[in-house]
Structure formats: C-alpha cells, structure tokens
Design an enzyme around this catalytic site. Structure first.
Site, PDB file in Angstrom:
ATOM      1  N   LEU A 140      -4.602  -5.784   8.690  1.00  5.77           N
ATOM      2  CA  LEU A 140      -5.782  -5.949  10.373  1.00  5.77           C
ATOM      3  C   LEU A 140      -6.077  -7.885   9.931  1.00  5.77           C
ATOM      4  O   LEU A 140      -6.191  -8.429  10.644  1.00  5.77           O
ATOM      5  CB  LEU A 140      -6.703  -5.511  10.081  1.00  5.77           C
ATOM      6  CG  LEU A 140      -7.722  -6.285  11.550  1.00  5.77           C
ATOM      7  CD1 LEU A 140      -6.765  -5.745  12.445  1.00  5.77           C
ATOM      8  CD2 LEU A 140      -9.467  -5.024  11.335  1.00  5.77           C
ATOM      9  N   TYR A 172       3.076   6.483   0.433  1.00  6.50           N
ATOM     10  CA  TYR A 172       2.529   5.356  -0.575  1.00  6.50           C
ATOM     11  C   TYR A 172       1.216   5.888  -1.242  1.00  6.50           C
ATOM     12  O   TYR A 172       1.117   6.721  -2.506  1.00  6.50           O
ATOM     13  CB  TYR A 172       2.429   4.280   0.260  1.00  6.50           C
ATOM     14  CG  TYR A 172       1.322   3.575  -0.544  1.00  6.50           C
ATOM     15  CD1 TYR A 172       1.235   2.514  -1.471  1.00  6.50           C
ATOM     16  CD2 TYR A 172      -0.066   3.608   0.004  1.00  6.50           C
ATOM     17  CE1 TYR A 172       0.987   1.971  -2.213  1.00  6.50           C
ATOM     18  CE2 TYR A 172      -0.785   2.479  -0.751  1.00  6.50           C
ATOM     19  CZ  TYR A 172      -0.510   1.487  -2.266  1.00  6.50           C
ATOM     20  OH  TYR A 172      -1.194   0.587  -2.368  1.00  6.50           O
ATOM     21  N   LYS A 229       1.680   7.532  -5.358  1.00  8.96           N
ATOM     22  CA  LYS A 229       0.047   6.589  -6.443  1.00  8.96           C
ATOM     23  C   LYS A 229      -0.361   7.778  -7.078  1.00  8.96           C
ATOM     24  O   LYS A 229      -0.848   7.386  -7.820  1.00  8.96           O
ATOM     25  CB  LYS A 229      -0.648   6.565  -4.944  1.00  8.96           C
ATOM     26  CG  LYS A 229      -0.424   4.817  -4.973  1.00  8.96           C
ATOM     27  CD  LYS A 229      -0.207   3.734  -5.876  1.00  8.96           C
ATOM     28  CE  LYS A 229       0.075   2.400  -5.527  1.00  8.96           C
ATOM     29  NZ  LYS A 229      -0.080   0.758  -6.443  1.00  8.96           N
ATOM     30  N   GLY A 270      -0.651   7.726  11.430  1.00  9.53           N
ATOM     31  CA  GLY A 270      -1.209   8.401   9.815  1.00  9.53           C
ATOM     32  C   GLY A 270      -2.964   7.576   9.601  1.00  9.53           C
ATOM     33  O   GLY A 270      -3.158   7.629   8.532  1.00  9.53           O
TER      34      GLY A 270
END
Ligand code: UFG
Length: 327
Positions: free
Chosen positions: A190, A141, A145, A284
């Site tokens: 979260l 991801y 970007k 990660g």
C-alpha cells in the site's frame, strides 16, 4: 560475533544488516539477488551470491566463515503470487529452509532468527492478536511460513537448534540515511503504491474495498517501521546468545490504521492531493490485523521508535521521492 544474513540484499534484510553494522557486528550476507538488489548490500559486509537451495553453496560458506548465528530472510513474500504459484513458495521457502537447516546441523551452527509473518494467523478471532492465537493461514505464503516455524521446532527437538521466529505485521518506511528503502518489482504494498502518485508514476491509488466491518469500511493494518523490525532481530540474536529458549514474537505497533487513514496521512506528508478510487476487494484480505507485541517488549526489551504514522510515511517518502524507480 559473526552473523550470516540470508536475504541481506532484500528490504528488511538490508535494513537489518545496516543496524548490525551500526552495532559493530561482523556481517556476512548471502543472497541470490532474485528479489534483492546488489545496491542494498552494505559496503562493509562480506557478500556471497548464491541460493539457499544449493547445499554445496551453503556448506562451502559455513566452512569458509565461522558463523555464530544466522538471520534468515531468504524467501518469497508476495501473498497474491503465492496463490497463483504456490509451488514456487513451497520450493524456495520450505525446501530452501530444509536445505539450510540440514547444512546448519552438519556444520554445527545452532542459532537462527527467522522472518515469519502475521499471515500465519489468517482471519483473526480477536484483536489484538497474541502469539498463541489460532493459526489458520488463508494463503500459501502464510502456510509456508507456519510450516517453516514448525520445521525449526522439530529440528530443535532432534538436533538442539535454537531459534526465534519474528512474526512481522506491515513493514514500511526506510533507513534514515536515505541509502536503502523499499523496492519491490512488481510493487504490491500500500504505502509505496500510494507514494507512486506524488512521484508521477501512477494517476491514483485503488482502495481495495470499502465495505469491510471497520469504522470507515476499509481494511485496518498495523504498520511497523523497518528500522524497528531490524532492531528486534538484533535483540533476538542477543537473546539466543544469552541462552534464551526457543520463542516466537509478534512485531507490530499495536495500533491499527485503515487504508483511508493511510492515504489521508500520505496526502498530508507529501502535500499532494493523491486521488483515490474505491475498487473491488482483493481476495484473501482480512478486515483487521493488529498485533499484541507485549511479549517482545517484555522478553526481548523491544521498544519501537516509530509509533506515529506520519513519521513512518515521511520516512518512506524520504526514500521514494529520491528513488522513484527503486535502486
Ligand atoms: N491495499 C489497497 N490498495 C492497494 C494495495 C493495498 O487498498 O493498491 C490495501 C490492502 O487491501 C490491505 C492494505 O492495503 O488492506 C495493506 O496491503 P499490503 O499489500 O500493503 O499489505 P498486506 O496487509 O496485504 O500484507 C502484509 C505483508 C505480507 C504479510 C501480510 C500479513 O506485505 O507479507 O501483511 O497479513 F503476509
């Protein structure tokens, strides 16, 4: 001014459209509704259902509407999914942006504000993170970007495109009207996952690792309200309209909270005990990500309105308690 918002039915996109409408702008939205929701589309905006990878769709849109600037949110954004299905991210994020930029160049649209992410940095060397810090993404991801930012730069060199890239830290919260908020399927973030507990949708929250090198052992993040992110996009468009040079800005509060602190604050806000269990680390996850947003404050004049975690979680709870199943 007419602004095209790509991905305007998504979480940050829809909040930006609401802010643009509150500012009296003329807004056009394009979204393929793959992860966005038609219910999140502002009733005053002109909506086109379509995919940015479809050049005919974009060229027709640019012929029909006279667009002054593009705000580009249309991308996939789940870190975990980007590791199991990386080519989906290269296809939608990178290839999609390539088709978009080609169409913008062809149709003479030369201003773009673009969603980037703290994930371009990877594991930081020092905190707070400056825009000039080393870029070493630890997931696909963030890698896509970063490549999208560089695509803008080279397109600018060759074709005079003007761009601002905004690197968000942890987006959260919901619109004060209660009409739109965060809704992902599946949910991986979260704060919405914590709020599923008082909503009766989940028995407990898993805390992914308590053996990080942080004061309480859990990961630290910089939580920034989605309304503050929306405001930065408007400032960035105005900056480009005034002839501002290509630029990249971090957007965060500059204050870090641990996972345990977020859970504790959510207990206070909701009045629910929110049981938690310590689970293994998630692959990660950097231990600590906190932004320096001084550059956005100085150059764009950006001032986040929400700096208090309790207010941010209360704003998210205001949405989630009334929309336990999303839209
Ligand atoms: N976490 C838990 N339990 C959960 C979910 C998350 O303990 O059930 C922890 C994570 O391990 C992390 C923190 O809560 O330490 C925040 O996790 P999120 O998934 O909410 O957010 P991330 O920091 O992983 O990701 C966010 C954005 C990404 C962006 C990234 C930049 O969602 O789009 O920041 O690092 F790429």
């Amino acid at each position: 001014m007419t602004i095209l918002v790509l991905g305007g039915a998504g979480y940050i996109g829809s909040h930006t459209v609401y802010a643009l409408e509150e500012n009296g702008e003329d807004v056009v939205i394009a979204d393929n509704l793959e992860t966005g929701y038609i219910e999140a589309v502002h009733p005053k905006a002109r909506f086109y259902k379509g995919d940015i990878r479809n050049a005919d769709f974009l060229n027709a849109l640019f012929s029909k509407e006279k667009i002054d600037a593009v705000i580009h949110f249309a991308a996939n954004s789940l870190v975990g999914e980007s590791m199991t299905n990386p080519l989906k991210y290269y296809d939608n994020n990178l290839y999609g942006t390539m088709v978009l930029l080609k169409s913008m160049v062809k149709n003479g649209v030369d201003k773009i504000v673009f969603s980037s992410t703290a994930a371009v940095y990877g594991e930081p060397e020092s905190i707070p993170i400056l825009e000039s810090a080393r870029k070493n993404p630890t997931n696909t991801y963030g890698e896509t970007k970063l490549a999208m930012e560089r695509m803008m730069k080279w397109t600018s060199n060759a074709h005079g495109l003007h761009f601002v890239s905004l690197r968000y830290f942890n987006a959260c919260g919901a619109h004060k009207s209660g009409k739109i908020g965060e809704a992902h399927n599946p949910e991986t973030h979260l704060i919405p996952l914590i709020l599923q507990v008082p909503n009766g949708k989940r028995a407990r929250i898993n805390i992914f690792g308590d053996d990080y090198d942080t004061p309480d052992g859990t990961c630290i993040r910089d939580y920034i309200h989605v309304t503050d992110l929306a405001a930065a996009h408007i400032l960035a468009v105005e900056y480009l309209q005034k002839g501002g040079e290509n630029n990249i800005f971090n957007l965060g509060n500059g204050v870090g909270f641990s996972v345990k602190e977020v859970v504790e604050t959510a207990r206070k806000v909701t009045g629910h005990s929110i049981p938690s269990v310590i689970s293994p680390r998630r692959a990660g996850d950097p231990a600590k990500l906190v932004a320096s947003s001084e550059k956005a404050k100085q150059i764009l004049g950006w001032k986040p309105a929400y700096s208090n975690l309790e207010d941010i979680i209360a704003s998210a709870w205001n949405w989630h308690k009334n929309h336990p199943d999303g839209f």
